[in-house]
Design a protein around this motif. Structure first.
Motif, short mmCIF file in Angstrom:
data_model
loop_
_atom_site.label_atom_id
_atom_site.label_comp_id
_atom_site.label_asym_id
_atom_site.label_seq_id
_atom_site.Cartn_x
_atom_site.Cartn_y
_atom_site.Cartn_z
N UNK A 174 -2.66 -21.03 9.14
CA UNK A 174 -3.49 -20.05 8.41
C UNK A 174 -2.78 -19.06 7.63
N UNK A 175 -1.54 -18.72 8.08
CA UNK A 175 -0.76 -17.49 7.29
C UNK A 175 -0.26 -18.23 5.87
N UNK A 176 0.18 -19.38 5.93
CA UNK A 176 0.64 -20.12 4.80
C UNK A 176 -0.49 -20.10 3.56
N UNK A 177 -1.81 -20.54 4.11
CA UNK A 177 -2.98 -20.59 3.49
C UNK A 177 -3.23 -19.08 2.80
N UNK A 178 -3.19 -18.03 3.50
CA UNK A 178 -3.36 -16.86 2.77
C UNK A 178 -2.47 -16.37 2.17
N UNK A 179 -1.10 -16.59 2.43
CA UNK A 179 0.01 -16.22 1.57
C UNK A 179 0.11 -17.10 0.28
N UNK A 180 -0.29 -18.21 0.36
CA UNK A 180 -0.50 -19.11 -0.85
C UNK A 180 -1.38 -18.61 -1.69
N UNK A 181 -2.43 -18.35 -1.42
CA UNK A 181 -3.56 -17.78 -2.28
C UNK A 181 -3.20 -16.53 -2.91
N UNK A 182 -2.44 -15.55 -2.20
CA UNK A 182 -2.04 -14.27 -2.66
C UNK A 182 -0.80 -14.58 -3.77
N UNK A 183 -0.10 -15.55 -3.37
CA UNK A 183 1.11 -15.89 -4.14
C UNK A 183 0.83 -16.55 -5.51
N UNK A 184 -0.23 -17.04 -5.60
CA UNK A 184 -0.38 -18.01 -6.88
C UNK A 184 -0.15 -17.35 -8.08
N UNK A 185 -0.81 -16.18 -8.60
CA UNK A 185 -0.45 -15.46 -9.63
C UNK A 185 0.77 -14.81 -9.81
N UNK A 186 1.39 -14.20 -8.61
CA UNK A 186 2.74 -13.97 -8.83
C UNK A 186 3.55 -15.11 -9.08
N UNK A 187 3.44 -16.17 -8.52
CA UNK A 187 4.12 -17.48 -8.94
C UNK A 187 4.18 -18.05 -10.15
N UNK A 188 3.04 -17.91 -10.84
CA UNK A 188 2.98 -18.21 -12.33
C UNK A 188 3.72 -17.36 -13.21
N UNK A 189 3.75 -16.06 -12.57
CA UNK A 189 4.58 -14.98 -13.44
C UNK A 189 5.83 -15.14 -13.33
N UNK A 190 6.36 -15.34 -12.05
CA UNK A 190 7.80 -15.64 -11.83
C UNK A 190 8.25 -16.80 -12.55
N UNK A 191 7.39 -17.95 -12.56
CA UNK A 191 7.76 -19.32 -13.23
C UNK A 191 8.00 -19.03 -14.94
N UNK A 192 7.23 -18.23 -15.20
CA UNK A 192 7.25 -18.05 -16.65
C UNK A 192 8.49 -17.16 -16.88
N UNK A 193 8.76 -16.14 -16.06
CA UNK A 193 10.16 -15.37 -16.46
C UNK A 193 11.27 -16.31 -16.04
N UNK A 194 11.29 -17.18 -15.04
CA UNK A 194 12.17 -18.07 -14.90
C UNK A 194 12.52 -19.07 -16.10
#
Length: 562
Positions: free
Chosen positions: A331-351
């Motif tokens: 459950x924690x991973x699902x919630x954290x995954x949902x909140x991390x989606x946009x941040x992950x996209x941004x970090x991927x672009x920066x990377x």
């Protein structure tokens, strides 16, 4: 303006987007771990309670069964006392048959009567045996002693119990101690660990006995002296410990606990019974739960060690806490995954941008390095060509010299390229440069420890070794059949820095005379090494052979390549 200040304060108070998933994950993990730990703690407490209940049940079963056996002995003592000890074999057998020992009291080896006799042999002993209806037995041991007892009756009279008839248990110390305790106290007494007379097979078991005194007369004697004077004998039961304790727990198809029973104290020599294969120490290490409980039976103490079994552990809810933790983690991973989606996209672009920038920098670095290496190589080739042409040889000789020097340079380049231009080992460099002279290789001795050379040092030494070897083959020690070359080096510390000293020494060749002019090889060795590596070179043309000594600072050479 006030609105802008308020917006700025709100922005400062927010958690950065790339940090928020970590915060959610940390809180979820802590909550899941706390819930799992609590469930696991409750499961362990429940298992401990179940184990203690199983231990208490086993304690009660053993005590109740032993009390039942003691009750049988009291009844047997009452029968013998009522007949003033003169119970015949037929009477005793009929009594034992009515007890239904095998069905009602499983695990008991038998019930018997041991009588006090006037002596071990002679007319008085024979008369006493006739009175008891046991004239056919032989008393053992036969030697004289102050008190003589003998087993007169023992039922059921199978082949094991028949072997015990006539035996004087009072003659053996462990049995005598229990008999004396029963006699003087007027109640049942259990012996220590013994081997029963009934152990007539190879598969022997530890055993023990319980005695109950039989006195003549009506009321029980009140004093020790009176009890000793009125003693007729003992009603007793022998027990094979394994048979007894298996009989107590025979109904348990999948026992929840294993037991190890010790007489008096826990020690290997005191072990009466264990319900498992293997050593008790190993069982104590592998079982989830263990306990040791004393039990008092007929005035003697047993120590019983209890161990949980795989069947008991299989019914445990242990591990449920892990399931709770796993569920919370999902459950924690699902919630954290949902909140991390946009941040992950941004970090991927920066990377990706950073990777492109780093790739560009790496490309520029590689181009610069390649340019540097090519320039150095071209400069070296130019120098070799110029010096070769100055030697004034024929065109064919000039071409051969130029090609051999280029090949030597190429071999050193190959050696360095294999290790990505990080350097080369000196011994391998020597072998590479000597490889073209395989026909004379057996006359070249190479000794020295392994030394790692920087790229520029390896190139310069490689060219120097090539020139020395070529000169030795054409004019020096290797030009004849008896000449030899010795190449040696050693690494030493001097003034806090490492230095390399390499010696090329020829012997056994044609006599050597100093040259009238210096050729390219000599200039390359003396001037090139001194300038390029800041080393010292001594090239001596001795009559017995050329000797070249090269001494250079390894650290200086490594700094020069940096």
């Amino acid at each position: 303006m006030a609105s802008g200040v308020l917006s700025e304060r709100r922005t400062r108070g927010r958690i950065p987007p790339h940090i928020l998933p970590l915060v959610v994950l940390a809180i979820g993990l802590l909550a899941s771990a706390a819930a799992g730990w609590q469930v696991e703690r409750l499961s362990r407490a429940k298992d401990q309670e179940r184990f203690q209940g199983a231990v208490q049940q086993a304690q009660d079963d053993i005590l109740n069964r032993m009390q039942a056996y003691i009750g049988v002995l009291r009844a047997t003592a009452g029968l013998v006392a009522a007949e003033d000890g003169a119970v015949t074999r037929e009477q005793f057998a009929a009594f034992a048959q009515r007890l239904q020992l095998a069905r009602v009291y499983p695990g008991i080896q038998g019930v018997g009567y041991s009588a006090v006799l006037p002596s071990a042999e002679g007319p008085q002993a024979e008369a006493a045996l006739v009175r008891y209806g046991a004239a056919d037995i032989t008393i053992t041991p036969a030697e004289p002693r102050p008190q003589v007892h003998a087993i007169i009756h023992l039922e059921p009279l199978d082949r094991r119990n028949r072997a015990a008839l006539g035996y004087d248990m009072f003659a053996e110390p462990t049995r005598r101690a229990a008999m004396e305790r029963a006699r003087d106290r007027g109640r049942s007494a259990m012996s220590g660990r013994v081997e029963l007379v009934q152990e007539i097979d190879d598969q022997k078991q530890a055993g023990f006995l319980i005695y109950h005194p039989v006195y003549r007369g009506g009321a029980p004697p009140a004093t020790v002296a009176e009890r000793r004077a009125r003693l007729l004998g003992f009603a007793y039961s022998p027990f094979r410990a394994d048979d007894l304790l298996r009989g107590i727990f025979v109904r348990e198809q999948q026992p929840r606990i294993h037991i190890a029973v010790y007489d008096d104290a826990i020690a290997p020599q005191n072990l009466l019974h264990k319900s498992f294969a293997g050593a008790p120490d190993q069982m104590a290490r592998t079982a989830w739960f263990t306990a040791v409980r004393p039990v008092e039976i007929a005035g003697r103490r047993w120590q019983i060690a209890y161990y949980s079994t795989p069947s008991f552990e299989g019914d445990s809810t242990r591990g449920l806490g892990l399931a709770f933790f796993a569920g919370g983690l999902v459950a924690t991973l699902l919630v954290a995954g949902a909140s991390a989606w946009q941040a992950r996209l941004r970090l991927a672009a920066e990377a990706e941008v950073a990777a492109r920038r780093e790739s560009e920098q790496q490309r520029e670095l590689l181009v610069g390095e390649l340019n540097h290496r090519v320039k150095n190589t071209l400069a070296t080739v130019q120098s070799i060509a110029a010096q070769t042409l100055r030697e004034g040889k024929s065109l064919e000789d000039t071409r051969d010299s130029f090609e051999s020097r280029l090949l030597a340079l190429s071999e050193t380049h190959n050696l360095l390229t294999r290790d990505h231009w990080r350097g080369a080992g000196l011994r391998e460099l020597v072998e590479v440069e000597l490889a073209p002279y395989a026909g004379a290789r057996e006359r070249i001795d190479v000794t020295g420890e392994e030394v790692w050379l920087a790229p520029d040092t390896a190139l310069a030494l490689g060219m120097a070794l090539h020139e020395l070897a070529t000169n030795a083959l054409k004019y020096g020690a290797l030009s004849g059949a008896e000449g030899r070359v010795r190449i040696s080096w050693r690494r030493r510390a001097e003034a806090g820095a490492d230095r390399l000293r390499l010696v090329w020494e020829e012997a056994g060749g044609p006599p050597v005379t100093p040259p009238t002019r210096r050729g390219f090889g000599s200039r390359l060795i003396e001037t090139g090494l001194r300038r390029q590596l800041r080393g010292e070179v001594e090239l001596a043309f001795r009559p017995q052979g050329v000797c070249c000594t090269i001494d250079l600072p390894l650290e200086a050479a490594e700094r020069a390549t940096a």
